[in-house]
Design a protein around this motif. Structure first.
Motif, PDB file in Angstrom:
ATOM      1  N   ARG A 168    -100.240 -30.978  21.204  1.00  0.00           N
ATOM      2  CA  ARG A 168     -99.124 -31.891  21.483  1.00  0.00           C
ATOM      3  C   ARG A 168     -99.574 -33.126  22.252  1.00  0.00           C
ATOM      4  O   ARG A 168     -99.134 -34.242  21.992  1.00  0.00           O
ATOM      5  N   TRP A 169    -100.503 -32.970  23.190  1.00  0.00           N
ATOM      6  CA  TRP A 169    -100.866 -34.072  24.083  1.00  0.00           C
ATOM      7  C   TRP A 169    -102.195 -34.738  23.759  1.00  0.00           C
ATOM      8  O   TRP A 169    -102.475 -35.822  24.269  1.00  0.00           O
ATOM      9  N   SER A 170    -103.002 -34.145  22.922  1.00  0.00           N
ATOM     10  CA  SER A 170    -104.243 -34.806  22.508  1.00  0.00           C
ATOM     11  C   SER A 170    -103.886 -35.984  21.613  1.00  0.00           C
ATOM     12  O   SER A 170    -103.074 -35.861  20.699  1.00  0.00           O
ATOM     13  N   GLY A 171    -104.501 -37.124  21.880  1.00  0.00           N
ATOM     14  CA  GLY A 171    -104.229 -38.313  21.085  1.00  0.00           C
ATOM     15  C   GLY A 171    -103.005 -39.089  21.507  1.00  0.00           C
ATOM     16  O   GLY A 171    -102.591 -40.016  20.813  1.00  0.00           O
ATOM     17  N   THR A 172    -102.417 -38.749  22.637  1.00  0.00           N
ATOM     18  CA  THR A 172    -101.230 -39.480  23.115  1.00  0.00           C
ATOM     19  C   THR A 172    -101.577 -40.610  24.074  1.00  0.00           C
ATOM     20  O   THR A 172    -100.691 -41.318  24.535  1.00  0.00           O
ATOM     21  N   GLY A 173    -102.840 -40.766  24.374  1.00  0.00           N
ATOM     22  CA  GLY A 173    -103.234 -41.795  25.326  1.00  0.00           C
ATOM     23  C   GLY A 173    -103.747 -41.215  26.628  1.00  0.00           C
ATOM     24  O   GLY A 173    -104.371 -41.927  27.422  1.00  0.00           O
ATOM     25  N   LEU A 174    -103.473 -39.945  26.867  1.00  0.00           N
ATOM     26  CA  LEU A 174    -104.015 -39.296  28.063  1.00  0.00           C
ATOM     27  C   LEU A 174    -105.504 -39.018  27.850  1.00  0.00           C
ATOM     28  O   LEU A 174    -105.918 -38.588  26.776  1.00  0.00           O
ATOM     29  N   HIS A 175    -106.282 -39.265  28.887  1.00  0.00           N
ATOM     30  CA  HIS A 175    -107.715 -39.007  28.791  1.00  0.00           C
ATOM     31  C   HIS A 175    -107.966 -37.502  28.675  1.00  0.00           C
ATOM     32  O   HIS A 175    -107.255 -36.692  29.279  1.00  0.00           O
ATOM     33  N   GLU A 176    -108.975 -37.167  27.896  1.00  0.00           N
ATOM     34  CA  GLU A 176    -109.265 -35.748  27.700  1.00  0.00           C
ATOM     35  C   GLU A 176    -109.644 -35.075  29.009  1.00  0.00           C
ATOM     36  O   GLU A 176    -109.266 -33.921  29.246  1.00  0.00           O
ATOM     37  N   TYR A 177    -110.364 -35.794  29.873  1.00  0.00           N
ATOM     38  CA  TYR A 177    -110.737 -35.169  31.148  1.00  0.00           C
ATOM     39  C   TYR A 177    -109.500 -34.875  31.994  1.00  0.00           C
ATOM     40  O   TYR A 177    -109.484 -33.948  32.791  1.00  0.00           O
ATOM     41  N   GLU A 178    -108.429 -35.675  31.806  1.00  0.00           N
ATOM     42  CA  GLU A 178    -107.173 -35.432  32.526  1.00  0.00           C
ATOM     43  C   GLU A 178    -106.534 -34.134  32.034  1.00  0.00           C
ATOM     44  O   GLU A 178    -106.064 -33.310  32.828  1.00  0.00           O
ATOM     45  N   LEU A 179    -106.519 -33.953  30.724  1.00  0.00           N
ATOM     46  CA  LEU A 179    -105.971 -32.721  30.163  1.00  0.00           C
ATOM     47  C   LEU A 179    -106.798 -31.507  30.573  1.00  0.00           C
ATOM     48  O   LEU A 179    -106.236 -30.441  30.894  1.00  0.00           O
ATOM     49  N   GLU A 180    -108.107 -31.665  30.561  1.00  0.00           N
ATOM     50  CA  GLU A 180    -108.972 -30.553  30.976  1.00  0.00           C
ATOM     51  C   GLU A 180    -108.732 -30.175  32.432  1.00  0.00           C
ATOM     52  O   GLU A 180    -108.680 -28.989  32.780  1.00  0.00           O
ATOM     53  N   SER A 181    -108.592 -31.200  33.291  1.00  0.00           N
ATOM     54  CA  SER A 181    -108.341 -30.932  34.702  1.00  0.00           C
ATOM     55  C   SER A 181    -107.032 -30.175  34.887  1.00  0.00           C
ATOM     56  O   SER A 181    -106.945 -29.204  35.671  1.00  0.00           O
ATOM     57  N   MET A 182    -105.980 -30.582  34.149  1.00  0.00           N
ATOM     58  CA  MET A 182    -104.704 -29.851  34.211  1.00  0.00           C
ATOM     59  C   MET A 182    -104.884 -28.407  33.747  1.00  0.00           C
ATOM     60  O   MET A 182    -104.350 -27.469  34.356  1.00  0.00           O
ATOM     61  N   PHE A 183    -105.622 -28.246  32.650  1.00  0.00           N
ATOM     62  CA  PHE A 183    -105.809 -26.913  32.077  1.00  0.00           C
ATOM     63  C   PHE A 183    -106.497 -25.973  33.073  1.00  0.00           C
ATOM     64  O   PHE A 183    -106.061 -24.833  33.263  1.00  0.00           O
ATOM     65  N   TRP A 184    -107.568 -26.448  33.716  1.00  0.00           N
ATOM     66  CA  TRP A 184    -108.313 -25.564  34.605  1.00  0.00           C
ATOM     67  C   TRP A 184    -107.511 -25.229  35.865  1.00  0.00           C
ATOM     68  O   TRP A 184    -107.608 -24.118  36.380  1.00  0.00           O
ATOM     69  N   ARG A 185    -106.699 -26.164  36.355  1.00  0.00           N
ATOM     70  CA  ARG A 185    -105.819 -25.836  37.477  1.00  0.00           C
ATOM     71  C   ARG A 185    -104.778 -24.797  37.055  1.00  0.00           C
ATOM     72  O   ARG A 185    -104.467 -23.877  37.810  1.00  0.00           O
ATOM     73  N   TRP A 186    -104.265 -24.956  35.866  1.00  0.00           N
ATOM     74  CA  TRP A 186    -103.247 -24.048  35.337  1.00  0.00           C
ATOM     75  C   TRP A 186    -103.829 -22.666  35.065  1.00  0.00           C
ATOM     76  O   TRP A 186    -103.182 -21.633  35.273  1.00  0.00           O
ATOM     77  N   SER A 187    -105.085 -22.606  34.577  1.00  0.00           N
ATOM     78  CA  SER A 187    -105.688 -21.330  34.156  1.00  0.00           C
ATOM     79  C   SER A 187    -105.940 -20.380  35.324  1.00  0.00           C
ATOM     80  O   SER A 187    -106.043 -19.156  35.117  1.00  0.00           O
ATOM     81  N   ASP A 188    -106.033 -20.917  36.549  1.00  0.00           N
ATOM     82  CA  ASP A 188    -106.349 -20.055  37.697  1.00  0.00           C
ATOM     83  C   ASP A 188    -105.289 -18.995  37.943  1.00  0.00           C
ATOM     84  O   ASP A 188    -105.560 -17.962  38.577  1.00  0.00           O
ATOM     85  N   ARG A 189    -104.059 -19.220  37.460  1.00  0.00           N
ATOM     86  CA  ARG A 189    -102.976 -18.285  37.768  1.00  0.00           C
ATOM     87  C   ARG A 189    -102.909 -17.091  36.816  1.00  0.00           C
ATOM     88  O   ARG A 189    -102.190 -16.139  37.074  1.00  0.00           O
ATOM     89  N   PHE A 190    -103.664 -17.143  35.703  1.00  0.00           N
ATOM     90  CA  PHE A 190    -103.521 -16.110  34.672  1.00  0.00           C
ATOM     91  C   PHE A 190    -104.697 -15.137  34.716  1.00  0.00           C
ATOM     92  O   PHE A 190    -105.852 -15.546  34.559  1.00  0.00           O
ATOM     93  N   PRO A 191    -104.416 -13.846  34.892  1.00  0.00           N
ATOM     94  CA  PRO A 191    -105.491 -12.835  34.958  1.00  0.00           C
ATOM     95  C   PRO A 191    -106.317 -12.765  33.676  1.00  0.00           C
ATOM     96  O   PRO A 191    -107.528 -12.504  33.736  1.00  0.00           O
ATOM     97  N   SER A 192    -105.675 -13.007  32.511  1.00  0.00           N
ATOM     98  CA  SER A 192    -106.419 -12.876  31.258  1.00  0.00           C
ATOM     99  C   SER A 192    -107.512 -13.929  31.120  1.00  0.00           C
ATOM    100  O   SER A 192    -108.427 -13.771  30.301  1.00  0.00           O
ATOM    101  N   LEU A 193    -107.418 -15.006  31.899  1.00  0.00           N
ATOM    102  CA  LEU A 193    -108.408 -16.089  31.789  1.00  0.00           C
ATOM    103  C   LEU A 193    -109.449 -16.037  32.909  1.00  0.00           C
ATOM    104  O   LEU A 193    -110.192 -16.990  33.092  1.00  0.00           O
ATOM    105  N   ALA A 194    -109.502 -14.915  33.618  1.00  0.00           N
ATOM    106  CA  ALA A 194    -110.438 -14.814  34.738  1.00  0.00           C
ATOM    107  C   ALA A 194    -111.880 -14.927  34.275  1.00  0.00           C
ATOM    108  O   ALA A 194    -112.749 -15.441  34.997  1.00  0.00           O
ATOM    109  N   SER A 195    -112.140 -14.480  33.069  1.00  0.00           N
ATOM    110  CA  SER A 195    -113.524 -14.525  32.570  1.00  0.00           C
ATOM    111  C   SER A 195    -113.876 -15.873  31.925  1.00  0.00           C
ATOM    112  O   SER A 195    -115.019 -16.066  31.492  1.00  0.00           O
TER     113      SER A 195
END
Length: 250
Positions: A168-195
């Protein structure tokens, strides 16, 4: 050394003659004396050339290529233009006088005109600079609003659905590093992504990272998946869901 054009007593004879002509005519005007036609022009040539009769020879000072034949029938136009030039102290330079005819008589006018042009250019540059800053600020505010919206939407996704958020957000003008930074902050809360190791994923395209996240979520224990679903703040708790959750997490 003071330049000739800026000396208190003009050293250029033509400039000195112009100043004398202006002074003489203004004194006559102050006394209320009667003035003949073209008083400034006649006084100028009298002081400058020492003559009372103005011929093509005198007018050649302003127009070196002017001939007696060309002057015939247009002498009054020339005298009127010279008279106006001297009376206005070089501000008004009309035809048939060539452009810049009064530069030697009134060099300060050229300086004033150059300063006026310079100041206008500065004001124009300032205007465009302000517009540019305004555009940049507006663009930055738009970008930050978009980034905030993307992060809000991410909060309502689980690892199983995060790939759709990435698409949804790739190619909308947001920098990819911005999306990655959001993703990694978000991923810390989910146990399934601990690895999911950020260092290992470094250099991989972002779609691959979200694909790996969804893969880990599919391989996770059902209880972990259900827990992660309840971690997403898009649920209105009804009675049935509440009992289901109590059975899984007593």
């Amino acid at each position: 050394m003071i330049p000739i054009s800026l000396s208190l007593v003009p050293q250029r004879p033509e400039r000195r003659a112009a100043m004398q002509a202006i002074g003489e005519v203004e004194k006559k005007l102050a006394r209320g004396a009667h003035l003949a036609a073209y008083p400034y022009a006649r006084a100028f040539f009298r002081y400058f050339r020492g003559c009372k009769r103005i011929t093509v020879r005198e007018l050649n000072y302003f127009a070196p290529v002017l001939t007696a034949q060309e002057l015939r029938g247009s002498k009054d136009s020339w005298l009127n233009a010279i008279d106006t030039l001297i009376e206005s102290r070089g501000v008004c330079c009309y035809l048939p006088l060539p452009a810049g005819a009064g530069q030697h008589l009134f060099p300060e006018v050229r300086f004033q005109q150059n300063e006026r042009v310079r100041r206008q250019n500065e004001l124009l540059d300032e205007k465009y600079s302000r517009q540019r800053r305004k555009e940049l600020c507006q663009r930055e505010r738009t970008y930050q609003a978009m980034a905030g919206q993307a992060e809000i939407e991410l909060a309502f996704h689980t690892p199983q659905t995060v790939s759709s958020w990435s698409s949804r957000w790739s190619g909308t003008g947001l920098h990819e590093y911005e999306l990655e930074s959001m993703f990694w902050r978000w991923s810390d809360r989910f146990p399934s992504l601990a690895s999911l190791d950020r260092g290992v994923c470094a250099g991989e395209p972002f779609w691959y990272v979200t694909y790996e996240a969804a893969k880990l979520a599919r391989e996770a224990h059902a209880a972990v998946v259900q827990l992660e679903r309840w971690m997403v703040p898009n649920k209105l708790v009804n009675q049935n869901n509440y009992h289901d959750a109590r059975e899984i997490y007593p």
